[in-house]
Design an enzyme around this catalytic site. Structure first.
Site, PDB file in Angstrom:
ATOM      1  N   VAL A 101     -22.042  -2.318 -35.653  1.00  0.00           N
ATOM      2  CA  VAL A 101     -22.408  -2.725 -37.013  1.00  0.00           C
ATOM      3  C   VAL A 101     -21.899  -4.145 -37.269  1.00  0.00           C
ATOM      4  CG1 VAL A 101     -22.388  -0.343 -37.869  1.00  0.00           C
ATOM      5  CG2 VAL A 101     -20.276  -1.689 -37.962  1.00  0.00           C
ATOM      6  N   ASP A 102     -21.392  -4.811 -36.197  1.00  0.00           N
ATOM      7  CA  ASP A 102     -20.609  -6.033 -36.386  1.00  0.00           C
ATOM      8  C   ASP A 102     -21.421  -7.332 -36.457  1.00  0.00           C
ATOM      9  OD1 ASP A 102     -21.316  -6.560 -33.703  1.00  0.00           O
ATOM     10  OD2 ASP A 102     -19.424  -5.760 -32.938  1.00  0.00           O
ATOM     11  N   HIS A 117     -27.028   1.958 -36.425  1.00  0.00           N
ATOM     12  CA  HIS A 117     -25.962   2.418 -37.337  1.00  0.00           C
ATOM     13  C   HIS A 117     -25.751   1.460 -38.508  1.00  0.00           C
ATOM     14  CE1 HIS A 117     -24.051   5.088 -33.960  1.00  0.00           C
ATOM     15  NE2 HIS A 117     -25.162   5.595 -34.460  1.00  0.00           N
ATOM     16  N   CYS A 125     -26.407  -0.881 -53.599  1.00  0.00           N
ATOM     17  CA  CYS A 125     -25.902  -0.099 -54.728  1.00  0.00           C
ATOM     18  C   CYS A 125     -26.403   1.341 -54.611  1.00  0.00           C
ATOM     19  CB  CYS A 125     -26.398  -0.734 -56.029  1.00  0.00           C
ATOM     20  SG  CYS A 125     -26.078   0.285 -57.487  1.00  0.00           S
ATOM     21  N   CYS A 128     -28.800   1.938 -58.040  1.00  0.00           N
ATOM     22  CA  CYS A 128     -30.125   1.322 -58.261  1.00  0.00           C
ATOM     23  C   CYS A 128     -30.744   0.759 -56.990  1.00  0.00           C
ATOM     24  CB  CYS A 128     -30.041   0.242 -59.338  1.00  0.00           C
ATOM     25  SG  CYS A 128     -29.330  -1.316 -58.732  1.00  0.00           S
ATOM     26  N   CYS A 150     -26.449  -3.206 -62.257  1.00  0.00           N
ATOM     27  CA  CYS A 150     -26.342  -1.996 -63.092  1.00  0.00           C
ATOM     28  C   CYS A 150     -24.904  -1.509 -63.244  1.00  0.00           C
ATOM     29  CB  CYS A 150     -27.215  -0.889 -62.520  1.00  0.00           C
ATOM     30  SG  CYS A 150     -26.509  -0.070 -61.080  1.00  0.00           S
ATOM     31  N   GLY A 187     -21.077  -0.573 -22.622  1.00  0.00           N
ATOM     32  CA  GLY A 187     -19.924  -0.565 -23.527  1.00  0.00           C
ATOM     33  C   GLY A 187     -19.959   0.525 -24.581  1.00  0.00           C
ATOM     34  N   THR A 188     -20.453   1.663 -24.191  1.00  0.00           N
ATOM     35  CA  THR A 188     -20.459   2.780 -25.149  1.00  0.00           C
ATOM     36  C   THR A 188     -19.914   4.037 -24.482  1.00  0.00           C
ATOM     37  OG1 THR A 188     -21.861   4.284 -26.443  1.00  0.00           O
ATOM     38  CG2 THR A 188     -22.946   3.100 -24.648  1.00  0.00           C
TER      39      THR A 188
HETATM   40  P1  NAD Z   1     -16.606   3.793 -28.585  1.00  0.00           P
HETATM   41  O1  NAD Z   1     -15.449   3.131 -29.215  1.00  0.00           O
HETATM   42  O2  NAD Z   1     -16.758   5.259 -28.696  1.00  0.00           O
HETATM   43  O3  NAD Z   1     -16.594   3.490 -27.002  1.00  0.00           O
HETATM   44  C1  NAD Z   1     -16.422   2.195 -26.504  1.00  0.00           C
HETATM   45  C2  NAD Z   1     -16.505   2.253 -24.989  1.00  0.00           C
HETATM   46  O4  NAD Z   1     -16.433   0.920 -24.503  1.00  0.00           O
HETATM   47  C3  NAD Z   1     -15.353   3.027 -24.335  1.00  0.00           C
HETATM   48  O5  NAD Z   1     -15.877   3.909 -23.363  1.00  0.00           O
HETATM   49  C4  NAD Z   1     -14.505   1.928 -23.681  1.00  0.00           C
HETATM   50  O6  NAD Z   1     -13.926   2.343 -22.470  1.00  0.00           O
HETATM   51  C5  NAD Z   1     -15.534   0.871 -23.422  1.00  0.00           C
HETATM   52  N1  NAD Z   1     -15.012  -0.502 -23.385  1.00  0.00           N
HETATM   53  C6  NAD Z   1     -13.974  -1.044 -24.085  1.00  0.00           C
HETATM   54  N2  NAD Z   1     -13.836  -2.349 -23.803  1.00  0.00           N
HETATM   55  C7  NAD Z   1     -14.804  -2.648 -22.900  1.00  0.00           C
HETATM   56  C8  NAD Z   1     -15.192  -3.839 -22.218  1.00  0.00           C
HETATM   57  N3  NAD Z   1     -14.567  -5.003 -22.422  1.00  0.00           N
HETATM   58  N4  NAD Z   1     -16.224  -3.778 -21.352  1.00  0.00           N
HETATM   59  C9  NAD Z   1     -16.880  -2.598 -21.139  1.00  0.00           C
HETATM   60  N5  NAD Z   1     -16.569  -1.446 -21.756  1.00  0.00           N
HETATM   61  C10 NAD Z   1     -15.550  -1.471 -22.629  1.00  0.00           C
HETATM   62  O7  NAD Z   1     -17.877   3.019 -29.040  1.00  0.00           O
HETATM   63  P2  NAD Z   1     -19.311   3.534 -29.297  1.00  0.00           P
HETATM   64  O8  NAD Z   1     -19.795   4.337 -28.149  1.00  0.00           O
HETATM   65  O9  NAD Z   1     -20.086   2.371 -29.748  1.00  0.00           O
HETATM   66  O10 NAD Z   1     -19.015   4.495 -30.535  1.00  0.00           O
HETATM   67  C11 NAD Z   1     -19.900   4.688 -31.396  1.00  0.00           C
HETATM   68  C12 NAD Z   1     -19.453   4.424 -32.861  1.00  0.00           C
HETATM   69  O11 NAD Z   1     -18.446   3.456 -33.113  1.00  0.00           O
HETATM   70  C13 NAD Z   1     -20.651   3.876 -33.522  1.00  0.00           C
HETATM   71  O12 NAD Z   1     -20.940   4.690 -34.614  1.00  0.00           O
HETATM   72  C14 NAD Z   1     -20.320   2.465 -33.994  1.00  0.00           C
HETATM   73  O13 NAD Z   1     -21.007   2.202 -35.190  1.00  0.00           O
HETATM   74  C15 NAD Z   1     -18.848   2.541 -34.169  1.00  0.00           C
HETATM   75  N6  NAD Z   1     -18.082   1.282 -33.978  1.00  0.00           N
HETATM   76  C16 NAD Z   1     -18.643   0.042 -34.036  1.00  0.00           C
HETATM   77  C17 NAD Z   1     -17.854  -1.108 -33.818  1.00  0.00           C
HETATM   78  C18 NAD Z   1     -18.496  -2.457 -33.859  1.00  0.00           C
HETATM   79  O14 NAD Z   1     -19.475  -2.671 -34.589  1.00  0.00           O
HETATM   80  N7  NAD Z   1     -18.003  -3.434 -33.084  1.00  0.00           N
HETATM   81  C19 NAD Z   1     -16.498  -0.979 -33.539  1.00  0.00           C
HETATM   82  C20 NAD Z   1     -15.948   0.316 -33.493  1.00  0.00           C
HETATM   83  C21 NAD Z   1     -16.755   1.416 -33.702  1.00  0.00           C
HETATM   84 ZN    ZN Z   2     -27.050  -1.186 -59.119  1.00  0.00          ZN
END
Ligand code: NAD
Ligand code: ZN
Length: 246
Positions: A101-102, A117, A125, A128, A150, A187-188
């Protein structure tokens, strides 16, 4: 570091779909939720980032989101984000689905971004529907920001735990997964649904699945290839390898 098979697949594909998570922003200094140094370890995010918390603990809810916004105003995209901008130029059809979301993919310069996300810098709001895009014009000084139209409650435009994703955006993400030739999961932790299902939709439709992450995840053993390491290092190398093949 990269298999011949992966490079050839990428070279001969016209459609690439990528899904990113908090890991791609970790090297920019944005804390992840899970994994080592994750936000989870210090805060009970599961309780803070919920509709209940927004309703019942509005002040603490906004304290948490204002803190995250302030942190994001100070950070910049890293080499991993920029490599994904180069990647977008390689493919005829390119979709970047992000759980982040960053806003960093957009700041880096990617165009076809699906923020499934939401985007933490935008607000609306609850009463409204008035929207504020970005932080300009957002009432920063109030501990509970109110709508300038509002007087109703404002909330960040993000999907909270327990809320549904925007159905249209989700459908677009599922379509991009179903039609791609290569799917990269980057990275997830690959556990948050419905995003976690996207690589399986791609796989079911014949795509080549590649995971790039700092550690193993539930997806690792189901992917065609797994690259363990930091996205800020691996992605620029991947772009260099692709460049050489052109
Ligand atoms: P998560 O935190 O669950 O997982 C992050 C993964 O990235 C982990 O497996 C970790 O080992 C790995 N990781 C960490 N540093 C790394 C790097 N330098 N290179 C490669 N991999 C690396 O994140 P997710 O799967 O995105 O979780 C989902 C939820 O977290 C979402 O709902 C999201 O909106 C929210 N979230 C978003 C942010 C953001 O916008 N930056 C930050 C934190 C959480
Ligand atoms: Zn409003």
């Amino acid at each position: 570091m990269f298999s011949e098979k992966l490079l050839l697949r990428l070279k001969h594909s016209s459609q690439l779909t990528i899904m990113t998570g908090a890991g791609v922003s970790a090297e920019s200094g944005v804390p992840t939720f899970r994994g080592k140094d994750g936000l989870w370890n210090n805060y009970d995010v599961q309780q803070l980032a919920t509709p209940q918390s927004l309703r019942d603990n509005t002040e603490i809810f906004w304290k948490f989101y204002s803190w995250r916004r302030e942190l994001l105003e100070k950070v910049k995209p890293n080499l991993g984000h920029y490599a994904l901008v180069d990647m977008e130029n390689f493919f005829e059809h390119f979709t970047l689905i992000t759980q982040n979301v960053d806003n960093l993919h957009r700041i880096a310069g990617n165009k076809n971004v699906l923020e499934i996300h939401g985007n933490i810098m935008n607000s609306y709001c609850i009463d409204c529907g008035e929207r504020i895009e970005g932080m300009d014009g957002f009432p920063k000084t109030e501990s509970i920001p109110k709508c300038h139209k509002c007087g109703g409650f404002m909330r960040p435009d993000v999907v909270l735990f327990g809320e549904h994703l925007d159905p249209q955006r989700l459908r677009q993400a599922q379509d991009a997964a179903a039609t791609c030739e290569v799917f990269l999961s980057i990275g997830t932790s690959a556990v948050v649904e419905p995003a976690a299902s996207l690589p399986y939709i791609a796989k079911g439709n014949g795509a080549y699945i590649v995971e790039i992450n700092a550690e193993k995840t539930p997806l690792t053993d189901n992917a065609d290839e797994s690259l363990i390491g930091q996205t800020g290092k691996i992605l620029p190398l991947l772009i260099m390898a692709l460049d050489k093949m052109r």
